[in-house]
Design an enzyme around this catalytic site. Structure first.
Site, short mmCIF file in Angstrom:
data_model
loop_
_atom_site.label_atom_id
_atom_site.label_comp_id
_atom_site.label_asym_id
_atom_site.label_seq_id
_atom_site.Cartn_x
_atom_site.Cartn_y
_atom_site.Cartn_z
N GLU A 1 0.74 -26.03 71.43
CA GLU A 1 2.13 -26.38 71.12
C GLU A 1 3.13 -25.27 71.48
OE1 GLU A 1 1.60 -29.31 67.33
OE2 GLU A 1 1.42 -27.18 66.91
C1 NGO Z 1 -1.73 -29.17 64.99
C2 NGO Z 1 -1.02 -27.85 65.15
C3 NGO Z 1 -1.13 -26.98 63.90
C4 NGO Z 1 -0.85 -27.78 62.65
C5 NGO Z 1 -1.78 -28.97 62.58
C6 NGO Z 1 -1.52 -29.80 61.35
C7 NGO Z 1 -2.92 -27.84 66.34
C8 NGO Z 1 -4.01 -27.43 67.24
N1 NGO Z 1 -1.74 -27.27 66.26
O1 NGO Z 1 -3.05 -28.84 65.47
O2 NGO Z 1 -0.24 -25.90 64.01
O3 NGO Z 1 -1.04 -26.97 61.51
O4 NGO Z 1 -1.68 -29.77 63.72
O5 NGO Z 1 -2.33 -30.92 61.24
#
Ligand code: NGO
Length: 535
Positions: A351
């Protein structure tokens, strides 16, 4: 009594249902064998009904072994690891039985009435974690090729004993085990879980508790998410503000915390004694607000960010065009590598919405050379698959299909599909903790999927195994961690260990129900889904 049943792993349903019946019903009310005659009441025994993950093959021999107050645990002379594994079992069994089991040396089989752990004659074809457990009326013997196999084998011993063996206070016996031969080895080498220490901080005692519960289900990889926007949780000596300032808060604004390097090493050592590899994650270039708040120079505009205590994602970015950023990443990875005996460093990479894609791609390609320079294998969330990956990294799938291309070029994949394996997803609409962006994950949903068919084009041969991450935006205490993790984590452990062709929810839910009393004895306040007939 009856039966010698050899259970190949597949096909499983009818045979196992029958065996479960025999084990549960007849196993506890059969004619006592001569060794048991002396005990006042019949010795209840457990076999298939109580083992999670399901072993490869189980052969019931009839009769049982009774652990008496004078029992000891024998290991080969001079085997340090076997001795400490023996002590691990002696401590658990000692607490609930009140017996003072000694770990003693014996070259060859010990006297009757004891437990024997040995790597002599271990079968190399069962691999590092495989074992053979033979319980007769005289002896309970675990033979494994490697100590890790002995350690996995004694978890099965625990599960063959009555559930109250897990109690931390003295319980009434008798302590019987069904006579049985179990031959067992895992399907996947990677059977893990992740704990997010950043959104809410969890200290050494909490982490050790989680490791203990992992060990009970034969999990072997523990991924520590050590940094994120909300908190930096590990001391880096060359950048001290990261922990002292970047770790000072957490989600919701309460005081945070961090692990000193000595505490991190204590966790690693505790995990090692359980044959669990720790994988530290430093999430870059996004999810870095805590670092950007600690050092102004990591920001492109040279202005330190404010500490962040919300739960948004995707807004922070290291300044990938600045050399300081690479000095920072190098220092952090160097210090972490030195503290981490395991071969892996996780660099996050998820992300990174605040970094343009071409810059992100170049950043990851440069970071991989840093990880390589410290002799570690790089792991990243699936987004890193957009970069040209050298040196055999591992990609962790969580949401998209971006791993397909990488897998087809030979990159190994860890499966953590959010809709199946995220422990922070709510069980259903009545769950007060957790999130639901990837859907609800009931205990049955968590169990009824196969990592090898989850993403088309990513087959069993591309997969190292699976990992269930527990993100902690909404999770504040270890009791809440346990509630979200259990009972789902037991199911992930079985998916990782047992052969897919043998898995069946209707059979599994009976065994899981039996683990209700085991989890209770372990002090776990788990989610009592109505889908399972709990004991
Ligand atoms: C996503 C995000 C995390 C969050 C999570 C919550 C990934 C790999 N990046 O998973 O920062 O905490 O969802 O469900």
């Amino acid at each position: 009594m009856f039966h010698v049943l050899l259970l190949p792993r597949r096909p499983f349903h009818v045979l196992q249902a029958a065996l479960l019946f025999f084990t549960l019903v007849l196993g506890s009310c059969r004619t006592p064998s001569p060794t048991e005659m002396s005990t006042a009441k019949p010795v209840p025994t457990f076999a298939l009904s109580s083992i999670i993950p399901m072993p490869d093959s189980v052969k019931l021999l009839g009769g049982s072994f009774v652990l008496n107050p004078n029992a000891n645990i024998y290991v080969e002379p001079g085997t340090v690891e076997a001795r400490s594994i023996g002590q691990f079992l002696a401590d658990i069994v000692g607490r609930s039985t009140g017996y003072n089991l000694q770990v003693l040396a014996s070259a060859g089989a010990p006297p009757r009435g004891n437990i024997y752990l040995t790597t002599v004659g271990g079968d190399p074809t069962l691999g590092e974690e495989g074992y053979v457990l033979t319980v007769t009326q005289d002896l309970a013997t675990v033979v494994a090729y490697q100590p890790a196999g002995l350690f996995r084998g004694i978890q099965t011993v625990r599960q063959l004993l009555p559930p109250s063996i897990e109690s931390s206070t003295i319980q009434p016996g008798p302590w019987g085990m069904a006579a049985v031969t179990i031959r067992d080895s895992p399907r996947f080498v990677w059977r893990g879980t992740m704990l997010d220490l950043s959104r809410h901080f969890f200290g050494v005692q909490d982490v050790k508790r989680y490791l203990d519960l992992m060990a009970y289900y034969k999990l072997n990889r523990f991924h520590l998410h050590l940094t994120d926007d909300q908190g930096w949780r590990i001391v880096i000596n060359s950048w001290p503000n990261l922990a002292t300032y970047g770790g000072s808060t957490q989600v919701g604004g309460a005081t945070g915390g961090y692990l000193t390097q000595a505490e991190y090493s204590e966790i690693v050592a505790y995990a090692q004694l359980r044959y669990i590899t720790v994988i530290p994650e430093i999430d870059v270039p996004g999810h870095t607000n805590a670092a950007l708040a600690s050092y102004a120079g990591l920001n492109c505009d040279g202005v330190a960010r404010s500490l962040y205590t919300g739960i948004g994602v995707g807004f922070s970015a290291l300044c990938v065009s600045k050399e300081t950023t690479y000095t920072f990443v190098d220092d952090v990875i160097r210090e972490l590598s030195a503290l981490t005996p395991g071969p892996f460093i996780h660099i996050g990479g998820d992300e990174a919405f605040a970094t343009a894609i071409p810059e992100y791609v170049r950043f990851i390609e440069r970071v991989q050379t840093i990880v390589q320079s410290y002799g570690k294998q790089m792991i990243g969330w699936e987004e890193i698959a957009q970069s040209r990956l050298l040196y055999g990294p591992i990609v962790q799938h969580w949401y998209s299909n971006v791993v397909q291309g990488a897998a087809q070029q030979g990159t190994k994949v860890i499966m953590s599909p959010a809709s199946k394996a995220y422990l922070d997803m709510k069980y259903d609409n009545s769950t007060t903790l957790g999130q639901d962006w990837a859907g609800y994950i009931e205990v049955k949903d968590a169990y009824t999927w196969d990592p090898a068919t989850q993403v088309s084009g990513v087959a069993e041969s591309n997969i190292l195994g699976l990992e269930a991450p527990l993100w902690t935006e909404t999770i504040q205490t270890i009791a809440e961690v346990e509630y979200m993790a259990f009972p789902r984590l037991a199911g992930y452990a079985e998916i990782g260990w047992s052969r897919e062709a043998g898995r069946n929810w209707d059979e599994y839910k009976i065994r899981l129900g039996e683990h209700g009393s085991r989890l209770t004895a372990l002090g776990v306040k788990f989610y009592r889904t109505p889908e399972v007939p709990w004991k």
